[in-house]
Enzyme design. Structure first.
Site, PDB file in Angstrom:
ATOM      1  N   GLY A  54       0.770  -1.247   0.000  1.00  0.00           N
ATOM      2  CA  GLY A  54       0.000   0.000   0.000  1.00  0.00           C
ATOM      3  C   GLY A  54       0.798   1.291   0.000  1.00  0.00           C
ATOM      4  N   ASP A 113      -4.988   1.873  10.731  1.00  0.00           N
ATOM      5  CA  ASP A 113      -6.347   1.393  10.942  1.00  0.00           C
ATOM      6  C   ASP A 113      -6.432   0.923  12.401  1.00  0.00           C
ATOM      7  OD1 ASP A 113      -8.866   0.627   9.379  1.00  0.00           O
ATOM      8  OD2 ASP A 113      -8.305  -1.326  10.156  1.00  0.00           O
ATOM      9  N   SER A 114      -6.322  -0.381  12.651  1.00  0.00           N
ATOM     10  CA  SER A 114      -6.357  -0.863  14.037  1.00  0.00           C
ATOM     11  C   SER A 114      -5.084  -0.485  14.793  1.00  0.00           C
ATOM     12  CB  SER A 114      -6.498  -2.386  14.057  1.00  0.00           C
ATOM     13  OG  SER A 114      -5.324  -2.994  13.567  1.00  0.00           O
ATOM     14  N   GLY A 115      -3.981  -0.342  14.055  1.00  0.00           N
ATOM     15  CA  GLY A 115      -2.690  -0.059  14.681  1.00  0.00           C
ATOM     16  C   GLY A 115      -1.847  -1.313  14.858  1.00  0.00           C
ATOM     17  N   LEU A 118       1.539  -1.303  12.581  1.00  0.00           N
ATOM     18  CA  LEU A 118       2.591  -0.388  13.013  1.00  0.00           C
ATOM     19  C   LEU A 118       3.141  -0.762  14.375  1.00  0.00           C
ATOM     20  CD1 LEU A 118       1.499   3.116  11.752  1.00  0.00           C
ATOM     21  CD2 LEU A 118       3.420   1.699  11.017  1.00  0.00           C
ATOM     22  N   ASP A 169      -5.733  -0.380  -1.996  1.00  0.00           N
ATOM     23  CA  ASP A 169      -6.497  -1.243  -2.896  1.00  0.00           C
ATOM     24  C   ASP A 169      -7.782  -1.768  -2.273  1.00  0.00           C
ATOM     25  OD1 ASP A 169      -5.171  -3.019  -1.008  1.00  0.00           O
ATOM     26  OD2 ASP A 169      -5.756  -4.658  -2.336  1.00  0.00           O
ATOM     27  N   ARG A 175      -5.276   0.684  -7.047  1.00  0.00           N
ATOM     28  CA  ARG A 175      -4.079   1.257  -6.417  1.00  0.00           C
ATOM     29  C   ARG A 175      -3.545   2.471  -7.161  1.00  0.00           C
ATOM     30  NH1 ARG A 175      -2.096  -2.104  -2.388  1.00  0.00           N
ATOM     31  NH2 ARG A 175      -2.309  -4.344  -2.715  1.00  0.00           N
TER      32      ARG A 175
HETATM   33  P1  IMP Z   1      -3.843  -1.986  10.687  1.00  0.00           P
HETATM   34  O1  IMP Z   1      -5.235  -2.468  11.059  1.00  0.00           O
HETATM   35  O2  IMP Z   1      -3.555  -0.625  11.290  1.00  0.00           O
HETATM   36  O3  IMP Z   1      -2.814  -3.016  11.046  1.00  0.00           O
HETATM   37  O4  IMP Z   1      -3.820  -1.808   9.123  1.00  0.00           O
HETATM   38  C1  IMP Z   1      -3.805  -2.920   8.296  1.00  0.00           C
HETATM   39  C2  IMP Z   1      -3.749  -2.626   6.828  1.00  0.00           C
HETATM   40  O5  IMP Z   1      -5.080  -2.677   6.349  1.00  0.00           O
HETATM   41  C3  IMP Z   1      -3.255  -1.286   6.346  1.00  0.00           C
HETATM   42  O6  IMP Z   1      -1.868  -1.192   6.266  1.00  0.00           O
HETATM   43  C4  IMP Z   1      -3.855  -1.289   4.945  1.00  0.00           C
HETATM   44  O7  IMP Z   1      -3.014  -1.983   4.058  1.00  0.00           O
HETATM   45  C5  IMP Z   1      -5.143  -2.005   5.143  1.00  0.00           C
HETATM   46  N1  IMP Z   1      -6.276  -1.057   5.164  1.00  0.00           N
HETATM   47  C6  IMP Z   1      -6.941  -0.583   6.239  1.00  0.00           C
HETATM   48  N2  IMP Z   1      -7.936   0.245   5.870  1.00  0.00           N
HETATM   49  C7  IMP Z   1      -7.878   0.317   4.513  1.00  0.00           C
HETATM   50  C8  IMP Z   1      -8.657   1.019   3.519  1.00  0.00           C
HETATM   51  O8  IMP Z   1      -9.609   1.781   3.795  1.00  0.00           O
HETATM   52  N3  IMP Z   1      -8.296   0.806   2.218  1.00  0.00           N
HETATM   53  C9  IMP Z   1      -7.280  -0.013   1.855  1.00  0.00           C
HETATM   54  N4  IMP Z   1      -6.519  -0.671   2.741  1.00  0.00           N
HETATM   55  C10 IMP Z   1      -6.823  -0.511   4.070  1.00  0.00           C
HETATM   56 MG    MG Z   2      -0.690  -1.541   4.480  1.00  0.00          MG
END
Ligand code: IMP
Ligand code: MG
Length: 187
Positions: A54, A113-115, A118, A169, A175
């Site tokens: 992404g 998003d959830s974190g 990272l 995506d 993308r």
């Molecule tokens: P996390 O939940 O913070 O670990 O994020 C997980 C991954 O989900 C991110 O790095 C994105 O690749 C993907 N993601 C979360 N929300 C979106 C969205 O709205 N569009 C596309 N990818 C997303």
């Molecule tokens: Mg990502």
């Protein structure tokens, strides 16, 4: 002759443009400027670690706008929902080429998003003995955070909707759209 500006039209899955290309470009300028300021006195290159896939467009734009010395590197991890992975579970699929130990590192991510992603990366890189670690995310969905993650540079805060474009995506599509578009909720 002036170049023709062509904005790819929204397809039927996309409800609206949330952030247009000019707004994105101006914001990435600002982020690059802040990062330049922060690291301008560094006497070694900063290592940018982009999270595939992404972040690839954000990384390309951000890195070209930086004036400080830096190295571009990437990492790939699985995100939830892909290949049957459980929510909250993060797996390392491809490691960096650089050895990060004793280096200053900036993680470059598409969206917070959830974190989980990272938080996993910060923990992993700290355990490798980085000199410092900071994070730049292009988008942030504050309503979705499950874990507190320190993020130093944020492009835009957005509501809890699925967005595509500028590297992001939906099932590997969209993308390369130059803007961030919101998808219609899936029924
Ligand atoms: P996390 O939940 O913070 O670990 O994020 C997980 C991954 O989900 C991110 O790095 C994105 O690749 C993907 N993601 C979360 N929300 C979106 C969205 O709205 N569009 C596309 N990818 C997303
Ligand atoms: Mg990502």
């Amino acid at each position: 002759m002036a170049p023709t500006l062509s904005i790819p039209p929204l397809t039927k899955d996309l409800s609206r443009i949330l952030i247009d290309a000019d707004t994105i470009s101006r914001r990435v300028d600002e982020l690059a400027h802040k990062i330049d300021e922060k690291y301008k006195d560094l006497d070694e290159p900063l290592i940018l670690v982009g999270v595939l896939k992404g972040s690839f467009i954000f990384m390309a734009d951000l890195s070209r706008k930086l004036t400080i010395k830096h190295i571009v590197d990437f990492i790939a991890i699985s995100s939830y929902g892909e290949k049957g992975d459980k929510r909250g579970e993060v797996r390392l699929l491809m490691d960096t080429r650089e050895n990060l130990a004793d280096h200053h590192v900036l993680i470059v991510e598409d969206i917070l998003d959830s974190g989980n992603t990272l938080s996993y990366l910060i923990k992993t890189f700290k355990s490798r003995g980085v000199k410092s670690i900071e994070t730049a995310v292009f988008l942030d969905k504050p309503e979705r955070h499950e874990i507190d993650v320190p993020v130093e540079y944020v492009g835009f805060e957005i509501p809890d909707v699925w967005v595509v474009g500028y590297g992001l995506d939906y099932k590997e599509q969209y993308r390369t759209l130059p803007y961030i578009a919101e998808m219609y909720p899936k029924k």
